[in-house]
Motif scaffolding. Structure first.
Motif, PDB file in Angstrom:
ATOM      1  N   SER A  32      69.944  25.120 109.797  1.00  0.00           N
ATOM      2  CA  SER A  32      70.242  25.332 111.217  1.00  0.00           C
ATOM      3  C   SER A  32      68.956  25.659 111.968  1.00  0.00           C
ATOM      4  N   PRO A  33      68.707  24.966 113.092  1.00  0.00           N
ATOM      5  CA  PRO A  33      67.521  25.295 113.884  1.00  0.00           C
ATOM      6  C   PRO A  33      67.568  26.730 114.421  1.00  0.00           C
ATOM      7  N   LEU A  34      68.751  27.179 114.802  1.00  0.00           N
ATOM      8  CA  LEU A  34      68.886  28.536 115.327  1.00  0.00           C
ATOM      9  C   LEU A  34      68.576  29.572 114.254  1.00  0.00           C
ATOM     10  N   LEU A  35      69.103  29.356 113.051  1.00  0.00           N
ATOM     11  CA  LEU A  35      68.801  30.276 111.954  1.00  0.00           C
ATOM     12  C   LEU A  35      67.324  30.220 111.570  1.00  0.00           C
ATOM     13  N   GLY A  36      66.752  29.022 111.600  1.00  0.00           N
ATOM     14  CA  GLY A  36      65.330  28.886 111.292  1.00  0.00           C
ATOM     15  C   GLY A  36      64.462  29.647 112.271  1.00  0.00           C
ATOM     16  N   ALA A  37      64.769  29.524 113.562  1.00  0.00           N
ATOM     17  CA  ALA A  37      64.006  30.251 114.582  1.00  0.00           C
ATOM     18  C   ALA A  37      64.205  31.759 114.450  1.00  0.00           C
ATOM     19  N   ALA A  38      65.455  32.181 114.223  1.00  0.00           N
ATOM     20  CA  ALA A  38      65.733  33.608 114.068  1.00  0.00           C
ATOM     21  C   ALA A  38      64.996  34.173 112.861  1.00  0.00           C
ATOM     22  N   CYS A  39      64.985  33.425 111.781  1.00  0.00           N
ATOM     23  CA  CYS A  39      64.282  33.856 110.569  1.00  0.00           C
ATOM     24  C   CYS A  39      62.787  33.962 110.845  1.00  0.00           C
ATOM     25  N   SER A  40      62.238  32.968 111.496  1.00  0.00           N
ATOM     26  CA  SER A  40      60.808  32.944 111.779  1.00  0.00           C
ATOM     27  C   SER A  40      60.401  34.095 112.686  1.00  0.00           C
ATOM     28  N   ILE A  41      61.227  34.372 113.682  1.00  0.00           N
ATOM     29  CA  ILE A  41      60.906  35.431 114.637  1.00  0.00           C
ATOM     30  C   ILE A  41      61.112  36.815 114.022  1.00  0.00           C
TER      31      ILE A  41
END
Length: 120
Positions: A32-41
């Protein structure tokens, strides 16, 4: 102008260019792009360090070369870093070779960076 400041701004831009493919890789792994961004942030120490380095670099470099020149060199670093990542298929993204058109575009940004430093 001291070349060290130009190199620092260029390097900061190159660091920033790594964030999108890192986020894309995290999104692919997590599905998921949203999960990927949340994880990265939320958990990436690299993001925090790059952000802090950018702020410190801006505080040190912008007063020496000017704010406009600082951001032109940062953008040049981002473009060059992104082109290299694309060309080498870094971080698991599909390869996108550097063509003469892409190289010409980057050279035009370099020319713009040089023009910001001319004093009449």
């Amino acid at each position: 102008m001291n070349i060290i400041y130009v190199i620092a701004a260029f390097g900061l831009g190159a660091l920033i260019s790594m964030q999108p493919p890192i986020n894309a890789q995290a999104a692919a792994i997590l599905g998921s792009p949203l999960l990927g961004a949340a994880c990265s942030i939320s958990i990436s120490l690299v993001v925090v360090l790059v952000g802090a380095l950018f702020v410190i670099g801006a505080l040190m470099v912008a007063p020496k070369v000017g704010v406009a020149a600082f951001f032109v060199f940062v953008v040049l670093g981002q473009l060059a870093g992104a082109a290299i990542i694309d060309h080498l298929a870094g971080f698991g993204i599909p390869a996108n070779p550097i063509t003469w058109q892409r190289a010409a575009g980057i050279l035009l940004v370099f020319a713009g960076a040089a023009l910001t430093q001319l004093r009449f």
